[in-house]
Motif scaffolding. Sequence first.
Motif, PDB file in Angstrom:
ATOM      1  N   ILE A   1       0.839  -1.209   0.000  1.00 52.18           N
ATOM      2  CA  ILE A   1       0.000   0.000   0.000  1.00 52.18           C
ATOM      3  C   ILE A   1       0.866   1.248   0.000  1.00 52.18           C
ATOM      4  CG2 ILE A   1      -1.658   1.340   1.356  1.00 52.18           C
ATOM      5  CD1 ILE A   1      -2.827  -1.361   2.300  1.00 52.18           C
ATOM      6  N   ALA A   2       1.917   1.240   0.817  1.00 45.97           N
ATOM      7  CA  ALA A   2       2.802   2.407   0.884  1.00 45.97           C
ATOM      8  C   ALA A   2       3.492   2.668  -0.453  1.00 45.97           C
ATOM      9  CB  ALA A   2       3.846   2.217   1.992  1.00 45.97           C
ATOM     10  N   LEU A   3       3.954   1.597  -1.115  1.00 42.42           N
ATOM     11  CA  LEU A   3       4.639   1.766  -2.400  1.00 42.42           C
ATOM     12  C   LEU A   3       3.659   2.190  -3.493  1.00 42.42           C
ATOM     13  CD1 LEU A   3       6.998  -1.340  -2.288  1.00 42.42           C
ATOM     14  CD2 LEU A   3       7.693   1.055  -2.204  1.00 42.42           C
ATOM     15  N   ALA A   4       2.476   1.591  -3.489  1.00 43.91           N
ATOM     16  CA  ALA A   4       1.478   1.969  -4.495  1.00 43.91           C
ATOM     17  C   ALA A   4       1.034   3.411  -4.332  1.00 43.91           C
ATOM     18  CB  ALA A   4       0.278   1.029  -4.408  1.00 43.91           C
ATOM     19  N   ALA A   5       1.136   3.929  -3.099  1.00 43.40           N
ATOM     20  CA  ALA A   5       0.735   5.313  -2.840  1.00 43.40           C
ATOM     21  C   ALA A   5       1.637   6.324  -3.537  1.00 43.40           C
ATOM     22  CB  ALA A   5       0.732   5.588  -1.339  1.00 43.40           C
ATOM     23  N   LEU A   6       2.791   5.893  -4.040  1.00 45.25           N
ATOM     24  CA  LEU A   6       3.643   6.801  -4.812  1.00 45.25           C
ATOM     25  C   LEU A   6       2.927   7.305  -6.066  1.00 45.25           C
ATOM     26  CD1 LEU A   6       7.135   5.041  -4.615  1.00 45.25           C
ATOM     27  CD2 LEU A   6       6.486   7.216  -3.573  1.00 45.25           C
ATOM     28  N   GLY A   7       1.912   6.556  -6.508  1.00 44.61           N
ATOM     29  CA  GLY A   7       1.158   6.990  -7.675  1.00 44.61           C
ATOM     30  C   GLY A   7       0.309   8.222  -7.417  1.00 44.61           C
ATOM     31  N   VAL A   8       0.041   8.516  -6.158  1.00 54.21           N
ATOM     32  CA  VAL A   8      -0.772   9.683  -5.819  1.00 54.21           C
ATOM     33  C   VAL A   8      -0.059  10.974  -6.187  1.00 54.21           C
ATOM     34  CG1 VAL A   8      -1.901  10.915  -3.909  1.00 54.21           C
ATOM     35  CG2 VAL A   8      -1.916   8.413  -3.976  1.00 54.21           C
ATOM     36  N   ILE A   9       1.262  10.960  -6.183  1.00 55.27           N
ATOM     37  CA  ILE A   9       2.043  12.165  -6.459  1.00 55.27           C
ATOM     38  C   ILE A   9       1.813  12.655  -7.878  1.00 55.27           C
ATOM     39  CG2 ILE A   9       4.388  13.106  -6.531  1.00 55.27           C
ATOM     40  CD1 ILE A   9       5.187  11.000  -4.486  1.00 55.27           C
ATOM     41  N   GLY A  10       1.541  11.738  -8.795  1.00 56.17           N
ATOM     42  CA  GLY A  10       1.272  12.122 -10.166  1.00 56.17           C
ATOM     43  C   GLY A  10       2.497  12.243 -11.046  1.00 56.17           C
ATOM     44  N   ILE A  11       3.631  11.728 -10.595  1.00 58.68           N
ATOM     45  CA  ILE A  11       4.858  11.733 -11.401  1.00 58.68           C
ATOM     46  C   ILE A  11       5.000  10.345 -12.010  1.00 58.68           C
ATOM     47  CG2 ILE A  11       7.348  12.049 -11.377  1.00 58.68           C
ATOM     48  CD1 ILE A  11       7.030  13.900  -9.003  1.00 58.68           C
ATOM     49  N   PRO A  12       4.956  10.227 -13.335  1.00 61.14           N
ATOM     50  CA  PRO A  12       4.906   8.901 -13.974  1.00 61.14           C
ATOM     51  C   PRO A  12       6.006   7.949 -13.554  1.00 61.14           C
ATOM     52  CG  PRO A  12       4.443  10.623 -15.573  1.00 61.14           C
ATOM     53  CD  PRO A  12       4.855  11.321 -14.318  1.00 61.14           C
ATOM     54  N   PHE A  13       7.265   8.386 -13.553  1.00 60.41           N
ATOM     55  CA  PHE A  13       8.335   7.434 -13.260  1.00 60.41           C
ATOM     56  C   PHE A  13       8.305   6.979 -11.809  1.00 60.41           C
ATOM     57  CE2 PHE A  13      10.565  11.368 -12.140  1.00 60.41           C
ATOM     58  CZ  PHE A  13      11.316  11.012 -11.036  1.00 60.41           C
ATOM     59  N   LEU A  14       7.825   7.842 -10.890  1.00 62.27           N
ATOM     60  CA  LEU A  14       7.671   7.424  -9.499  1.00 62.27           C
ATOM     61  C   LEU A  14       6.523   6.424  -9.353  1.00 62.27           C
ATOM     62  CD1 LEU A  14       8.234  10.635  -7.320  1.00 62.27           C
ATOM     63  CD2 LEU A  14       9.723   8.649  -7.568  1.00 62.27           C
ATOM     64  N   THR A  15       5.466   6.627 -10.118  1.00 66.73           N
ATOM     65  CA  THR A  15       4.346   5.686 -10.097  1.00 66.73           C
ATOM     66  C   THR A  15       4.792   4.301 -10.547  1.00 66.73           C
ATOM     67  OG1 THR A  15       2.764   7.465 -10.555  1.00 66.73           O
ATOM     68  CG2 THR A  15       2.049   5.208 -11.009  1.00 66.73           C
ATOM     69  N   VAL A  16       5.555   4.255 -11.648  1.00 68.71           N
ATOM     70  CA  VAL A  16       6.041   2.972 -12.151  1.00 68.71           C
ATOM     71  C   VAL A  16       6.986   2.328 -11.140  1.00 68.71           C
ATOM     72  CG1 VAL A  16       7.415   1.876 -13.951  1.00 68.71           C
ATOM     73  CG2 VAL A  16       5.746   3.628 -14.553  1.00 68.71           C
ATOM     74  N   MET A  17       7.864   3.126 -10.532  1.00 71.02           N
ATOM     75  CA  MET A  17       8.776   2.588  -9.517  1.00 71.02           C
ATOM     76  C   MET A  17       8.002   1.988  -8.355  1.00 71.02           C
ATOM     77  SD  MET A  17      11.794   5.461  -9.357  1.00 71.02           S
ATOM     78  CE  MET A  17      12.364   4.792  -7.784  1.00 71.02           C
ATOM     79  N   GLY A  18       7.001   2.715  -7.875  1.00 70.97           N
ATOM     80  CA  GLY A  18       6.223   2.238  -6.739  1.00 70.97           C
ATOM     81  C   GLY A  18       5.449   0.973  -7.052  1.00 70.97           C
ATOM     82  N   LEU A  19       4.779   0.956  -8.205  1.00 71.46           N
ATOM     83  CA  LEU A  19       3.991  -0.223  -8.568  1.00 71.46           C
ATOM     84  C   LEU A  19       4.887  -1.420  -8.868  1.00 71.46           C
ATOM     85  CD1 LEU A  19       1.232   1.392 -10.833  1.00 71.46           C
ATOM     86  CD2 LEU A  19       1.047   0.656  -8.449  1.00 71.46           C
ATOM     87  N   GLY A  20       6.037  -1.178  -9.487  1.00 70.34           N
ATOM     88  CA  GLY A  20       6.968  -2.270  -9.753  1.00 70.34           C
ATOM     89  C   GLY A  20       7.496  -2.891  -8.473  1.00 70.34           C
ATOM     90  N   ALA A  21       7.884  -2.033  -7.522  1.00 61.46           N
ATOM     91  CA  ALA A  21       8.373  -2.529  -6.239  1.00 61.46           C
ATOM     92  C   ALA A  21       7.255  -3.218  -5.463  1.00 61.46           C
ATOM     93  CB  ALA A  21       8.954  -1.387  -5.419  1.00 61.46           C
ATOM     94  N   ALA A  22       6.023  -2.676  -5.544  1.00 65.52           N
ATOM     95  CA  ALA A  22       4.886  -3.303  -4.868  1.00 65.52           C
ATOM     96  C   ALA A  22       4.629  -4.698  -5.430  1.00 65.52           C
ATOM     97  CB  ALA A  22       3.639  -2.431  -5.021  1.00 65.52           C
ATOM     98  N   GLY A  23       4.762  -4.844  -6.753  1.00 69.33           N
ATOM     99  CA  GLY A  23       4.604  -6.154  -7.365  1.00 69.33           C
ATOM    100  C   GLY A  23       5.659  -7.136  -6.882  1.00 69.33           C
ATOM    101  N   ALA A  24       6.897  -6.655  -6.724  1.00 71.17           N
ATOM    102  CA  ALA A  24       7.968  -7.531  -6.226  1.00 71.17           C
ATOM    103  C   ALA A  24       7.690  -7.977  -4.796  1.00 71.17           C
ATOM    104  CB  ALA A  24       9.309  -6.796  -6.301  1.00 71.17           C
ATOM    105  N   VAL A  25       7.156  -7.078  -3.979  1.00 68.97           N
ATOM    106  CA  VAL A  25       6.821  -7.430  -2.594  1.00 68.97           C
ATOM    107  C   VAL A  25       5.669  -8.431  -2.572  1.00 68.97           C
ATOM    108  CG1 VAL A  25       5.956  -6.542  -0.391  1.00 68.97           C
ATOM    109  CG2 VAL A  25       7.683  -5.254  -1.666  1.00 68.97           C
ATOM    110  N   LEU A  26       4.683  -8.236  -3.444  1.00 67.95           N
ATOM    111  CA  LEU A  26       3.563  -9.179  -3.515  1.00 67.95           C
ATOM    112  C   LEU A  26       4.053 -10.581  -3.866  1.00 67.95           C
ATOM    113  CD1 LEU A  26       0.551  -9.873  -3.579  1.00 67.95           C
ATOM    114  CD2 LEU A  26       0.499  -9.089  -5.967  1.00 67.95           C
TER     115      LEU A  26
END
Length: 337
Positions: free
Chosen positions: A286-311
Amino acid sequence: MAVLLHRLGRSAYRHRRLVLGIWLVVLAALVTCAGVFGGRLDDRFTVPGTESQRALDTLGRTLPEASGADAQIVFVAPEGHRVTEARYTAAIARAEATAAKAPQVKAVMGPAATGAVSADRSTAIVQVQYSVQRAEVRPSSLDVIEGAAEAAEGNGLRTSVGGSAYGSNGVHIGPSEVIGVAVALLVLVVTFGSLLAAGMSLLPALLGVAVGLAGLLALTPAVSISSTAVTLALMLGLAVGIDYILFILSRHRQQLARGIDPRESIALATGTAGSAVVFAGSTVIIALAALGVIGIPFLTVMGLGAAGAVLVAVLAAITLVPALAGFAGARLTPKPG
């Protein structure tokens, strides 16, 4: 949750060959997809809505040749000589001419035009400007630039190449990563006093990381994924993977030491320690996916990618560990004393 995980652990133990086979098949399928369909990593960072980004966008529309990637060739004369000597200026001029013929190169500016010569005349720089962004620069073009630099070395000059065109476009696992895994294995062996238990902690984590990274790379044709996102997923996936596995494996070995049957022990460990793993993993995701709230594309991809690795690390902990524990059986029981 605990009851569900208890059943999952018992089932994974009983059907251990099937569980391990599924993980291996998924890994093979993702690696195949990444190899066949996977594109190049994209390290172009944009921050929509900012003044600097608007300036870059405007530059790209009005003067695209100045907004592309760039490369530099650095020439260093031998000790006691200067790059302004006739034979060296001729070698640099030939390198400029060769670089200008490289595909996608828009302009080449030598030291005579830019004045890029050191005060002691020992070093000069040739600037190469591309008409495309770094992610679009073809390797063949970079080969031409490197060939021009190597040709100048035949005339006594020392050369080196660099610039944004030479950024990373792939996943590189070097000696530092291998040393890190070796140190982790050593620490686990010392902690558990058993090579089998240490391997049981590391193998599911490595398999989970492999699945996570292969899945991320398989998405590159559809999503712009940077090398930074891949590195973050690798680091987090391995770190939390080992951590979560240790939760379950430590509880399992404690119960084995008390004489509990291996199958019931791993089921109990998955139901109790596994609940903590799922909760901890969920908060990180949840914390990593929340990087998408900032609205910066590369941070969103980083957060979702890392969240997927944790999952994937969580799934490996609650399925792979019970399955591998089934193969180990009672051999994971700690030695007395």
